[in-house]
Design an enzyme around this catalytic site. Structure first.
Site, mmCIF file in Angstrom:
data_model
loop_
_atom_site.group_PDB
_atom_site.id
_atom_site.type_symbol
_atom_site.label_atom_id
_atom_site.label_comp_id
_atom_site.label_asym_id
_atom_site.label_seq_id
_atom_site.Cartn_x
_atom_site.Cartn_y
_atom_site.Cartn_z
ATOM 1 N N LYS A 185 -6.135 9.693 1.375
ATOM 2 C CA LYS A 185 -5.191 8.762 2.063
ATOM 3 C C LYS A 185 -5.069 7.511 1.068
ATOM 4 O O LYS A 185 -5.814 7.213 0.635
ATOM 5 C CB LYS A 185 -5.636 8.354 3.643
ATOM 6 C CG LYS A 185 -4.609 7.549 4.205
ATOM 7 C CD LYS A 185 -5.359 7.246 5.484
ATOM 8 C CE LYS A 185 -4.482 6.570 6.516
ATOM 9 N NZ LYS A 185 -4.164 4.895 5.759
ATOM 10 N N LYS B 298 -9.258 5.489 -4.047
ATOM 11 C CA LYS B 298 -9.147 6.727 -5.003
ATOM 12 C C LYS B 298 -9.253 5.986 -6.370
ATOM 13 O O LYS B 298 -9.789 6.375 -7.484
ATOM 14 C CB LYS B 298 -7.836 7.456 -4.851
ATOM 15 C CG LYS B 298 -7.842 8.345 -3.934
ATOM 16 C CD LYS B 298 -6.497 9.459 -3.919
ATOM 17 C CE LYS B 298 -5.438 8.416 -3.749
ATOM 18 N NZ LYS B 298 -5.092 7.849 -2.658
ATOM 19 N N LYS C 149 2.029 2.625 -7.507
ATOM 20 C CA LYS C 149 1.545 1.300 -7.790
ATOM 21 C C LYS C 149 1.119 0.999 -9.216
ATOM 22 O O LYS C 149 0.839 -0.144 -9.576
ATOM 23 C CB LYS C 149 0.435 0.915 -6.948
ATOM 24 C CG LYS C 149 0.988 0.559 -5.480
ATOM 25 C CD LYS C 149 -0.089 -0.101 -4.715
ATOM 26 C CE LYS C 149 -1.547 0.459 -4.571
ATOM 27 N NZ LYS C 149 -1.840 1.853 -4.062
ATOM 28 N N ASP D 181 -1.099 12.174 0.933
ATOM 29 C CA ASP D 181 -1.866 13.585 1.294
ATOM 30 C C ASP D 181 -0.792 14.536 0.697
ATOM 31 O O ASP D 181 0.406 14.414 0.544
ATOM 32 C CB ASP D 181 -2.287 13.453 2.440
ATOM 33 C CG ASP D 181 -1.206 13.209 3.583
ATOM 34 O OD1 ASP D 181 -0.099 13.440 3.479
ATOM 35 O OD2 ASP D 181 -1.592 12.393 4.656
#
Ligand code: SF4
Length: 262
Positions: A10, A15, A41, A126
């Site tokens: 998510k 991550k 981003k 996801d």
């Protein structure tokens, strides 16, 4: 053999910091690593490059219609080679389509990509939208890892990713727990991983050293190499390199997932 792996989970679950720390830890061992950030981003590589943002492949393609490797691929800490896919034009483009276009353009020009032992894709969101499964559907990725915390929403996303992996017949190599201080967090994520039949590869505790290093534009491996956190990332990196216990996951029923978190 080359390893091509993707880290899913998510948005906002950690991550990018996990991917960059794992890449830095592999680089420390002399492994040639490439980190390809697929998040609009573009912050996967920032802590490997001293806080510097690199030009994204999509932006460069939009401006010039083509890319040279020297414009979009940069060597960072411990020799980790970094590239950022970048985002689509808001309201117009598709992020998934952007990933295909960008990585295919990169494959054409990048010697670093060919020379790397390990390629890590840091993939957003996801897998509910097929766009984010692109690295798998295009054969760029052969193994997947999921990061979650013990909270319901990240687990829900993680479970959906498993549904996507099952549809794509792609094995899951392990679950990583990024602590968010939820109650019984370790136990919940361990039970989730065991229900999927894969190991929980790491429990990453919440530690302010991660934010401090990020603010300084560094991975923990660079900014605080003797810290307990750096060792946690090093162990995770080693497990990712050696883990053999992969399995195409069978997602949990929503009801069973809910029970797990209660
Ligand atoms: S949600 Fe999926 S289809 Fe929509 S822009 Fe993102 S990747 Fe493309």
């Amino acid at each position: 053999m080359k390893k091509h792996l993707a880290i899913y989970g998510k948005g906002g679950i950690g991550k990018s910091s996990t991917a960059s720390n794992v890449a830095a830890a592999m680089g420390e061992k002399g492994i040639k690593v490439m980190l390809i950030g697929c998040d609009p981003k573009s912050d996967s590589s920032i802590t490997l490059l001293g806080g510097r943002r690199i030009p994204t492949i999509m932006d460069t393609l939009r401006k010039k219609g083509k890319i040279e490797e020297s414009e979009v691929v940069f060597e960072g800490f411990n020799g980790v080679v970094c590239a950022e896919v970048g985002g689509p034009e808001p309201g117009v483009g598709c992020a998934g389509r952007g990933i295909i276009v960008a990585v295919q353009a990169l494959q054409k020009v990048s010697r670093a990509m060919k020379a790397s032992d390990v390629i890590i894709y840091d993939v957003p969101g996801d897998i509910v939208c097929g766009g984010f499964a692109v690295p798998i559907t295009k054969g760029m990725v052969r193994e997947a890892y999921i990061i979650t915390s013990g909270e319901y929403m990240p687990l829900y996303a993680a479970n959906n990713i498993c549904r996507g992996l099952k549809t794509l017949n792609t094995p899951l190599s392990g679950v990583i727990c990024n602590e968010r201080e939820a109650e019984r967090e370790r136990e919940i994520v361990e039970r989730f991983a065991s229900a999927l039949g894969v190991p929980m590869l790491a429990y990453i505790p919440r530690d302010k050293v991660v934010q401090e290093c990020e603010r300084a534009g560094k991975s923990v491996i660079e900014g605080s190499p003797r810290s307990a956190m750096a060792d946690i990332y090093r162990r995770l990196a080693m497990r990712m390199l050696t883990e053999k216990d992969k399995k195409v996951p069978e997602a949990l029923e929503d009801e069973d997932l809910r029970k797990l978190t209660q």
